[in-house]
Enzyme design. Structure first.
Site, PDB file in Angstrom:
ATOM      1  CG  HIS A 166      15.954  13.263  66.289  1.00 27.46           C
ATOM      2  ND1 HIS A 166      15.961  13.828  67.540  1.00 27.46           N
ATOM      3  CD2 HIS A 166      16.566  12.058  66.426  1.00 27.46           C
ATOM      4  CE1 HIS A 166      16.568  13.016  68.386  1.00 27.46           C
ATOM      5  NE2 HIS A 166      16.950  11.936  67.740  1.00 27.46           N
ATOM      6  CG  ASP A 373      11.118  21.956  62.752  1.00 33.62           C
ATOM      7  OD1 ASP A 373      11.878  20.988  62.899  1.00 33.62           O
ATOM      8  OD2 ASP A 373      11.435  23.130  63.015  1.00 33.62           O
TER       9      ASP A 373
HETATM   10  O1  F6P Z   1      16.690  17.992  63.352  1.00 32.38           O
HETATM   11  C1  F6P Z   1      17.544  17.212  62.645  1.00 32.38           C
HETATM   12  C2  F6P Z   1      18.995  17.539  62.885  1.00 32.38           C
HETATM   13  O2  F6P Z   1      19.798  16.616  62.230  1.00 32.38           O
HETATM   14  C3  F6P Z   1      19.288  17.521  64.337  1.00 32.38           C
HETATM   15  O3  F6P Z   1      19.824  16.360  64.641  1.00 32.38           O
HETATM   16  C4  F6P Z   1      20.235  18.657  64.526  1.00 32.38           C
HETATM   17  O4  F6P Z   1      19.920  19.361  65.652  1.00 32.38           O
HETATM   18  C5  F6P Z   1      20.080  19.533  63.329  1.00 32.38           C
HETATM   19  O5  F6P Z   1      19.345  18.812  62.394  1.00 32.38           O
HETATM   20  C6  F6P Z   1      21.413  20.044  62.877  1.00 32.38           C
HETATM   21  O6  F6P Z   1      21.904  19.416  61.756  1.00 32.38           O
HETATM   22  P1  F6P Z   1      23.422  19.143  61.468  1.00 32.38           P
HETATM   23  O7  F6P Z   1      23.839  18.009  62.344  1.00 32.38           O
HETATM   24  O8  F6P Z   1      23.439  18.810  60.030  1.00 32.38           O
HETATM   25  O9  F6P Z   1      24.174  20.390  61.801  1.00 32.38           O
END
Ligand code: F6P
Length: 464
Positions: A166, A373
């Protein structure tokens, strides 16, 4: 995908069970990965496996807790506090996160963190293996679980196995900073299909594979050391309809609740981000300061609303980022506030999707200016929410979204003066240009949705 093939999604974070129900999901603030994967789960059903988000002081249990929500089963495991600190806070958020976001000076290299990461990937694989059935299609998500496929293969899983990244993938020179770059890249070859967000990230990834492993790349398939995987681009999206629903007239809009004027002669600039140093919030605030310095006519006539949802609050770099943002907001408000007007309204909390939709709609300018991003779904949400008098999207050239939202006002977020000028242009843009840009971007948002993303990936995975 044949209907009898169950979809098994694996991600570090699994949403709370309420977020899966279509009736409640609009009220739940969830991150980008969860909001997109949730759509596939709601449509196809299946099993979603991951970390519960909780930690225990004792040794964590290897037995998943399974909740049956009708078509969807949620299976979660707990981690011990030590495991969370080494695997999630440490390796995932302090090593891989800055590395993958092209920020090598922030990368922390520690062997104990890497060992814990490998251990937790093994632990996920062992707990998941017991739940798998022949014919399942296993789809692993994101950088927390690079090695999961390799562990599943080691445990004897021979079925379909896909991986989607992602976040961005950096240039080979940056990735090679990781002492375990070769092992990490080799682990990707255990999957049948590996997907990334943009062509550029795919080029970077293949270049890294080429640099670190002695292999060949033909027709989208990379082969090395007797393993091979297919690689492709799958642009993630949103479900636009969620952001297009009519607001409930019986309740006050979020801007009204915040006493921010939506009158035509008063402009609103909006930023919505997780509080993360990759999002470029301090740079954006400095650009706002520059705008108010250079164009004093906007003083008293524009409000900048910054919504920052708390994120990774135990990671030292995130604590520092919050302190920096707090200081800058205080500095700018202290410098420019006048009787009856404060330039920045800063909200350190999350908002549910339906309230965000209203905030996007009431904004004249949406600032999505990350330093880097993977995609950035806020950019797509902002576009989807616009109506007949649309706001202007100011978008970082370093977001994945810039590859398809080419009609946004594109900026380099490191260039403070340039970003300030772009804000000025966006605030003054006429209706016909706003409409033209918005309609072109709406087409792009409708083309790459959460549904089309998951359908394309699972179809290609089934066909590998
Ligand atoms: O964009 C990467 C990501 O890991 C997404 O999966 C998620 O929306 C965001 O970062 C939030 O991160 P975390 O799971 O560490 O709160």
């Amino acid at each position: 995908m044949r209907s009898n093939n169950r979809l098994v999604v694996v991600s570090n974070r699994v949403p709370p069970s309420e977020a899966i129900s279509p009736e409640r999901s609009r009220d739940m603030p969830v991150g980008g990965l969860v909001s997109a994967v949730k759509v596939a789960m709601q449509q196809k059903g299946g099993l979603w496996f991951g970390w519960s988000g909780g930690s225990t002081q004792r040794r964590s249990s290897d037995q998943p807790e399974v909740k049956d929500l009708g078509g969807v089963k949620l299976a979660t495991i707990d981690l011990s506090e030590d495991e969370v600190s080494l695997f999630y806070t440490g390796y995932a958020n302090r090593t891989l996160w800055p590395l993958l976001h092209f920020l090598p000076s922030r990368v922390i290299i520690r062997r104990d963190l890497y060992r814990a990461y490998r251990r937790i990937n093994r632990k996920f694989a062992e707990a998941l293996c017991a739940l798998l059935e022949p014919g399942d299609i296993v789809w692993v998500h994101d950088f927390h679980l690079f090695h999961l496929g390799q562990e599943l293969r080691r445990l004897g899983w021979e079925g379909k196995l896909g991986f989607f990244l992602h976040v961005p993938f950096p240039s080979a020179d940056i990735f090679s900073i990781l002492p375990w770059a070769g092992d990490t890249l080799k682990s990707l070859l255990s999957y049948d299909l590996v997907g990334v967000q943009t062509e550029r990230y795919l080029r970077n990834l293949i270049d890294s594979l080429d640099t670190e492993l002695d292999g060949t790349y033909t027709d989208g398939v990379f082969t090395a050391e007797g393993l091979s995987a297919k690689f492709g681009v799958y642009e993630i999206g949103i479900e636009p309809s969620i952001f297009q629903q009519a607001p409930d007239d019986r309740v006050r809009s979020p801007m009204e609740k915040l006493s921010i004027s939506t009158a035509p002669d008063h402009k609103i600039i909006l930023g919505v981000d997780r509080l993360d140093y990759t999002k470029g919030i301090p740079q954006r605030l400095r650009a706002l300061e520059r705008l108010l310095e250079l164009h004093s006519a906007f003083r008293g006539r524009v409000t900048y609303v910054q919504i920052s949802s708390p994120s990774r609050t135990r990671v030292p770099e995130y604590i520092q980022e919050k302190e920096q943002v707090d200081r800058l907001v205080g500095h700018i408000n202290g410098r420019f506030s006048e009787a009856g007007w404060v330039p920045i309204r800063y909200l350190y909390r999350s908002f549910p999707q339906h309230e965000l939709a209203e905030l996007y709609r009431d904004a004249d300018v949406g600032m999505v200016t990350p330093l880097r991003d993977g995609m950035n779904l806020v950019a797509k949400e902002f576009v989807a929410a616009q109506r007949d008098d649309p706001g202007v999207l100011v978008l970082s050239r370093f977001s994945g979204a810039a590859s398809s939202l080419v009609d946004a006002v594109i900026v380099n977020p490191y260039d403070i003066d340039g970003t300030a000028e772009a804000m000025y242009r966006a605030l003054r843009m006429g209706l016909s240009e706003r409409k033209r840009r918005c309609s072109a971007m709406m087409d792009a948002v409708n083309k790459h949705t959460a549904t089309s993303w998951s359908e394309a990936f699972t179809r290609d995975l089934s066909e590998t």
